[in-house]
Design an enzyme around this catalytic site. Sequence first.
Site, mmCIF file in Angstrom:
data_model
loop_
_atom_site.group_PDB
_atom_site.id
_atom_site.type_symbol
_atom_site.label_atom_id
_atom_site.label_comp_id
_atom_site.label_asym_id
_atom_site.label_seq_id
_atom_site.Cartn_x
_atom_site.Cartn_y
_atom_site.Cartn_z
ATOM 1 N N PHE A 29 -3.993 11.020 6.947
ATOM 2 C CA PHE A 29 -5.290 9.783 7.256
ATOM 3 C C PHE A 29 -5.053 10.003 8.849
ATOM 4 C CE2 PHE A 29 -5.395 8.603 2.780
ATOM 5 C CZ PHE A 29 -6.169 8.740 2.295
ATOM 6 N N PRO A 70 0.025 5.521 1.434
ATOM 7 C CA PRO A 70 0.639 6.382 2.635
ATOM 8 C C PRO A 70 -0.901 6.948 3.207
ATOM 9 C CG PRO A 70 1.541 6.888 0.295
ATOM 10 C CD PRO A 70 0.369 5.044 -0.198
ATOM 11 N N CYS A 71 -0.027 7.066 4.911
ATOM 12 C CA CYS A 71 -1.174 6.858 5.818
ATOM 13 C C CYS A 71 -0.931 8.675 6.298
ATOM 14 C CB CYS A 71 -0.894 5.720 7.067
ATOM 15 S SG CYS A 71 0.251 5.990 7.442
ATOM 16 N N GLN A 72 -0.180 9.675 6.085
ATOM 17 C CA GLN A 72 0.003 10.426 7.056
ATOM 18 C C GLN A 72 -0.372 11.149 6.998
ATOM 19 O OE1 GLN A 72 2.410 8.926 4.692
ATOM 20 N NE2 GLN A 72 4.493 9.027 5.182
#
Length: 451
Positions: free
Chosen positions: A157, A153-155
Site C-alpha cells: 500500500f 504489512p504495508c509494502q
Amino acid sequence: MSKKKKDKGYESDSYPNILSDIVAESQIPLIFHDRDSKQGVHKVLSLFSGCGGMDLGFEGHFIASRKSFGNNSQLVHHVIDDDWVFLKKTKFQTVFANDILPAAEMAWTTYMSRFGYSEGIYHCASIVDLVKMHQAGAKVFPEDIDIVTGGFPCQDFSVAGKRLGFDSSKDDMGKHRSADKPSEESRGKLYFWMKQVIDIARPKIFVAENVKGLVNLGNVKNIIQQDFASAGGGGYIVLSPQVLHAGNYGIPESRERVIFIGIRRDALQPETLKVLESDVIPNKYNPYPYATHACTVKKDGLLPPVTTYDVLKNLPEPEDSIDLSQQTYSKAKYLPNGSQGQIEIRLDRIGPTIRSEHHGNIEFRRLSAEHGGKHIEELAKGMKERRLTPRECALIQTFPPDYRFVMKKTGCRYLLSPSNAYKIIGNAVPPVLAYRLAMRLEELWPLYFGE
C-alpha cells in the site's frame, strides 16, 4: 559525554552488559510479576508485532526524550537527566506477540524480558498458519483478551512501493506467491487474517495500523474498514480511520500512519454506544490522541517539534561508541542522481521517514563538502561522510537508547545483524506514538466500559 558514562552499561539476567552511549544508570523496572492478578490490567494480543514498537508503547516504562513530553508531564515516571525521562507504566499487558521475522523476535524478546515476559509469548510464524492451527483445534490464542493490535504489512500500500494492494505478488511469508497459493493468503490481504483473530479473541478494542498511502489507493480504505466492521458477526463499531503524523506527537520523524480503531458494541456502556454510533463524535469520546507538538498542526499550547538534534546530540561517532547498534552503518555510496536516501538529515528539523529497505536509501547523517554537506562545523572537526547508524534510526523512531538492535554471538558472527536491524526498525511503529495512543485508550476505558 563523561568517561564515567561511557564506562557504565545495562545489566539484565538474559543479556548482561547492555551498553548505552546516552544513559548511564539502569532503568529496568524491578517489579513486574503477577500483574494479571491485579484489577484494571488490560490484556493485549499483538499481531505483526515486529521488533515491538507498538507493544513497547502499550507497555510504557521506557526511556524517551524529555522534549517528547515537556516539563511536568503527568506521563513521566521520573526524570533521568536534562534530555531523557522514564515514562509511567500503562495498564496494558502483552500476553501474545507474533511476526514472521526471526530478527524481530530476537530484538523483541531481548528487550521485553525486562518486563518478566518469556520468549514463549512471541510466536515466529505466519498469522495464516496460526489461524489455521486454531481452526484445526489447537489452542493458539489466549483467552480473555481486551485489545488486539496489529500493523498489518504495508509494502503493498506504500507510495514507496509498487502499490499492488490486494493484488500483492508476495505471500504471507513475504516470498513470491506461487500459482497454487490462494490470493486470500497474499501479503496484501493479511489484514483479513487479523480480522479472523478478532473473530476468535473478541477483544473490547482493536487497533490496526498501516501507511498513509492506503487511504489514497482506490477504495482500499473503505473495503478494509467494512471488513473489520464485519468482525464478530458485525459486532464492532469501526471508527473513521485517521492519519496520524508522528511529528505532532513528539517524534522527530516525518512519518504518517493510518490508524483503524474498532470497539465491540456489546462491551460498551449504553450511553457510550449511542455516542460512538453518531455521525459526529465529541472530543470527550474520541479515542485518537490529541496532537501534543506543533509540527503540521498549529495551535496554541502545543510543544515545539522534537528535532533530530534533540535525540542524536549525545551520540559519539561510530568509532568511539560502546554500543553495537551505533558502531556500524550502511556503506552504500553516495549517488548524485537525486534518488531516495541521497541527502543528509537536518539537525534543526524532524527527520525523514525511517524505511525498512535500507541499504541505498537510508539517509546520510552527514555528507562531505564535495557532496553538498551542510554540517560545516562537524566537517571542520574531521567527521566523515556516513549514513545513519541503526541506533540513530532507532532514536529517530523513539526507541529507547538501551533497546538492543545489533547483537554479536562470537567474533564477527551476529545474532542480530546491522542489516536486519535497519529492516526491523524501519518496519516499526514509533513507541512514543503508540504510547500516546495507549494512554488515550487507558483514559477512556472507564467511560467506554465502566471498569
